[in-house]
Design an enzyme around this catalytic site. Structure first.
Site, PDB file in Angstrom:
ATOM      1  N   LYS A  40      50.581  36.966  35.115  1.00 59.11           N
ATOM      2  CA  LYS A  40      49.568  37.144  36.164  1.00 59.11           C
ATOM      3  C   LYS A  40      48.299  37.747  35.560  1.00 59.11           C
ATOM      4  CE  LYS A  40      51.966  41.372  37.513  1.00 59.11           C
ATOM      5  NZ  LYS A  40      51.349  42.549  38.036  1.00 59.11           N
ATOM      6  N   ARG A 137      56.299  48.475  48.842  1.00 62.29           N
ATOM      7  CA  ARG A 137      55.202  47.493  48.762  1.00 62.29           C
ATOM      8  C   ARG A 137      55.546  46.259  49.594  1.00 62.29           C
ATOM      9  NH1 ARG A 137      52.959  46.026  42.815  1.00 62.29           N
ATOM     10  NH2 ARG A 137      54.967  44.965  42.646  1.00 62.29           N
ATOM     11  N   HIS A 167      62.062  45.804  42.638  1.00 65.45           N
ATOM     12  CA  HIS A 167      61.092  46.270  41.638  1.00 65.45           C
ATOM     13  C   HIS A 167      61.152  47.793  41.595  1.00 65.45           C
ATOM     14  CE1 HIS A 167      57.679  45.869  39.039  1.00 65.45           C
ATOM     15  NE2 HIS A 167      56.826  46.450  39.856  1.00 65.45           N
ATOM     16  N   ARG A 220      61.863  40.063  34.380  1.00 65.46           N
ATOM     17  CA  ARG A 220      60.439  39.740  34.576  1.00 65.46           C
ATOM     18  C   ARG A 220      59.670  40.597  33.577  1.00 65.46           C
ATOM     19  NH1 ARG A 220      62.411  41.480  39.547  1.00 65.46           N
ATOM     20  NH2 ARG A 220      61.010  43.276  39.432  1.00 65.46           N
ATOM     21  N   TYR A 265      19.872  54.438  30.032  1.00 65.95           N
ATOM     22  CA  TYR A 265      19.521  54.815  31.408  1.00 65.95           C
ATOM     23  C   TYR A 265      19.807  56.287  31.671  1.00 65.95           C
ATOM     24  CZ  TYR A 265      19.246  49.818  32.363  1.00 65.95           C
ATOM     25  OH  TYR A 265      18.901  48.496  32.347  1.00 65.95           O
ATOM     26  N   CYS A 311      25.403  50.230  29.243  1.00 68.77           N
ATOM     27  CA  CYS A 311      24.631  49.367  30.142  1.00 68.77           C
ATOM     28  C   CYS A 311      25.507  48.176  30.562  1.00 68.77           C
ATOM     29  CB  CYS A 311      23.374  48.848  29.450  1.00 68.77           C
ATOM     30  SG  CYS A 311      22.372  50.119  28.658  1.00 68.77           S
ATOM     31  N   MET A 312      24.940  47.302  31.384  1.00 69.47           N
ATOM     32  CA  MET A 312      25.712  46.155  31.857  1.00 69.47           C
ATOM     33  C   MET A 312      26.136  45.243  30.694  1.00 69.47           C
ATOM     34  SD  MET A 312      24.676  43.304  34.707  1.00 69.47           S
ATOM     35  CE  MET A 312      24.414  44.439  36.048  1.00 69.47           C
ATOM     36  N   ASP A 313      25.235  45.070  29.719  1.00 64.00           N
ATOM     37  CA  ASP A 313      25.481  44.081  28.662  1.00 64.00           C
ATOM     38  C   ASP A 313      25.345  44.632  27.249  1.00 64.00           C
ATOM     39  OD1 ASP A 313      25.095  42.111  30.899  1.00 64.00           O
ATOM     40  OD2 ASP A 313      23.069  42.915  30.715  1.00 64.00           O
TER      41      ASP A 313
HETATM   42  N1  PLP Z   1      57.816  42.386  38.464  1.00 64.07           N
HETATM   43  C1  PLP Z   1      56.943  42.664  39.429  1.00 64.07           C
HETATM   44  C2  PLP Z   1      57.361  42.489  40.854  1.00 64.07           C
HETATM   45  C3  PLP Z   1      55.662  43.115  39.116  1.00 64.07           C
HETATM   46  O1  PLP Z   1      54.789  43.398  40.100  1.00 64.07           O
HETATM   47  C4  PLP Z   1      55.311  43.282  37.754  1.00 64.07           C
HETATM   48  C5  PLP Z   1      53.990  43.773  37.364  1.00 64.07           C
HETATM   49  O2  PLP Z   1      53.299  44.476  38.000  1.00 64.07           O
HETATM   50  C6  PLP Z   1      56.256  42.976  36.776  1.00 64.07           C
HETATM   51  C7  PLP Z   1      57.498  42.526  37.162  1.00 64.07           C
HETATM   52  C8  PLP Z   1      55.947  43.171  35.314  1.00 64.07           C
HETATM   53  O3  PLP Z   1      55.807  44.534  35.054  1.00 64.07           O
HETATM   54  P1  PLP Z   1      55.491  45.057  33.589  1.00 64.07           P
HETATM   55  O4  PLP Z   1      54.188  44.489  33.210  1.00 64.07           O
HETATM   56  O5  PLP Z   1      55.441  46.543  33.728  1.00 64.07           O
HETATM   57  O6  PLP Z   1      56.601  44.566  32.722  1.00 64.07           O
END
Ligand code: PLP
Length: 369
Positions: A40, A137, A167, A220, A265, A311-313
Site C-alpha cells: 500500500k 479500527r 490486526h 501480511r 524565509y 523551502c518548498m523546493d
Molecule cells: N496488516 C494491516 C491490516 C495493516 O494495516 C498493515 C499496515 O499498516 C499491515 C498489515 C502491515 O504492517 P507492517 O508494515 O507494520 O508490517
C-alpha cells in the site's frame, strides 16, 4: 504529478535489500505459511509495482493494499496473485472487485448485504472477515456477530469466504500485555468459527518477527520488507533488516556567506562567521519536511547542518569548506561509513519512519538498483 527527472535529486531503491528482507522472513515461516507483501501507499514510498515485482521473486504469493485503486494498479501491471484490500471499500464496487479477483475486507453484516445488491455478474466476491480484537479500527467486535456473518456467507452463493484476520496494535512493544489481551480475544473468536477459510492471518511484520507462534497460515508483511524495524529501536529483529531506501542529491549552488548574513524565509539563521553554504534542489514539496531545519545531511562523510527554513523546493546546508557545484550529497543512506537512517529523520521529526518513507512525494524521481 510531474516527476523530477531533470534534477539530481533521487530516491534510490535497492532491490537486493528488499529481496533479502522478504526471502529471509519467508525462510523463517513454518511450512505452508504464505507471505503476502503489503505494498500500500506506493509500496511505503518505494514504488508499488517495482516492490511487488521483487516480492514475487522473493517468494510472496499475494499482496495486500489499502485501497481498491492500488489493487487495480497491480492488476493493470499484470500481477495475477491474490490481492486483499485491507481497508473498507464502498459496497458499490463489489462487482468491480469480483471481476478483477480482488478480495474485500468485511467488517459488518450490513456491508455484506449491501454489497450483495451490486454483485450482479457471475463472479463471486472473495471476502476476508476482519475481527477487531483491540485495534478499534475496523472489524467485527463480538463472537456472536462473527457467527451471524459466517451463517450469512454460508447461505449466499455471491461470496467466497476466503479469509479471516485481525490486526495487533502493540506487537512491536517489549511489554506484551496488550498483545496477549488481543490474542485472547482472537482465540475467543476462533472458538465460534464453524469452518476455517483458506487464509487465517494475524501477522503484520512485528507479529511475524517477534510473535511467530501465532502466525496463522499467511502473514501480511509490510515495513520489514523495506528494511525498517517495525518497533523503531525498541526491539531487535531476529535477522538483519537491510534498509532499501536512500535519498541523494547534488549541490546546485555554492557560495561564501559573510558573517552576519541570514538564510531562507524568516531569516531564522544568521552566519556567525564567514561560511560556505550550498543549496540543494529538494524541499518540503518532495516530502522532505520543513521540520528538518537544523537536521543534517552527509557531504564527503561530513555531517552538514541544514540551515534556515526548508523551502518548498530548495534548502541550504553549511559546509566545512568550499565544494564544487555538483558535489554529491547523501540525505538518507550511507557515505563512507557514516549513515543517516530513515529512523534518524523520523526521530528528528518526532514521528515514525513509516510516515517519512511514504511521505516522499511523486515528484521525487525513484531509481532502482
Ligand atoms: N496488516 C494491516 C491490516 C495493516 O494495516 C498493515 C499496515 O499498516 C499491515 C498489515 C502491515 O504492517 P507492517 O508494515 O507494520 O508490517
Amino acid at each position: 504529478m510531474t516527476i523530477g527527472i531533470h534534477r539530481p535529486t533521487q530516491l534510490v531503491i535497492n532491490r537486493a535489500a528488499i529481496y533479502h528482507n522478504i526471502a529471509t522472513e519467508k525462510s523463517r515461516l513454518k511450512p505452508g505459511v504464505e507471505l503476502f507483501q503489503v505494498v500500500k501507499a506506493n509500496g511505503y514510498g518505494h514504488g508499488i509495482v517495482e516492490v511487488a515485482t521483487v516480492a514475487e521473486r522473493a517468494g510472496a504469493t499475494g499482496f495486500c493494499v489499502a485501497i481498491l485503486d492500488e489493487a487495480l494498479t497491480l492488476r493493470d501491471a499484470g500481477f495475477k496473485q491474490p490481492i486483499l484490500v485491507l481497508g473498507i471499500t464502498e459496497p458499490q464496487y463489489a462487482d468491480l472487485m469480483a471481476t478483477n479477483r480482488i478480495s474485500a475486507t468485511v467488517g459488518s453484516i450490513d456491508w455484506l448485504k449491501e454489497a450483495a445488491n451490486y454483485l450482479t455478474g457471475d463472479n463471486q466476491l472473495a471476502v476476508h472477515i476482519a475481527l477487531d480484537t483491540g485495534m478499534g479500527r475496523i472489524g467485527f467486535q463480538y463472537p456472536e456477530e462473527l457467527r451471524t456473518a459466517t451463517e450469512y456467507l454460508e447461505s449466499s452463493s455471491q461470496f467466497n469466504f476466503e479469509g479471516i484476520f485481525t490486526h495487533f496494535s502493540k506487537a512491536d512493544a517489549a511489554d506484551t500485555a496488550y498483545f496477549q489481551h488481543q490474542l485472547a480475544r482472537w482465540q475467543a473468536f476462533m472458538a465460534v468459527l464453524p469452518v476455517r477459510p483458506k487464509y487465517v492471518h494475524v501477522s503484520n511484520s512485528a507479529t511475524s518477527l517477534w510473535h511467530d507462534a501465532c502466525n496463522g497460515n499467511m502473514i501480511r508483511y509490510g515495513v520489514a520488507a523495506y528494511g525498517l524495524n517495525p518497533s523503531g529501536v525498541e526491539l531487535t529483529p531476529p535477522f538483519e533488516l537491510q534498509p532499501a531506501m536512500s535519498l541523494t542529491t547534488k549541490m546546485v549552488f555554492v557560495k561564501k556567506l559573510p558573517k552576519g548574513y541570514s538564510v531562507s524565509y524568516g531569516a531564522t539563521y544568521t552566519a556567525q562567521q564567514d561560511e560556505w553554504v550550498a543549496t540543494l534542489p529538494i524541499g518540503y514539496a518532495d516530502g522532505y519536511e520543513r521540520r528538518l531545519q537544523g537536521f543534517h545531511v552527509l557531504v564527503d562523510a561530513n555531517y552538514c547542518d541544514i540551515i534556515g527554513r526548508v523551502c518548498m523546493d530548495q534548502l541550504m546546508i553549511r559546509l566545512p569548506h568550499e565544494y564544487p557545484v555538483g558535489t554529491e550529497v547523501t540525505m538518507i543512506g550511507e557515505d563512507h561509513g557514516k549513515t543517516i537512517s530513515l529512523q534518524d529523520v523520523a526521530d528528528y521529526c518526532g514521528t515514525i519512519h513509516y510516515e517519512i518513507a511514504c511521505g516522499f512525494t511523486e515528484r521525487l524521481n525513484r531509481t532502482y538498483i
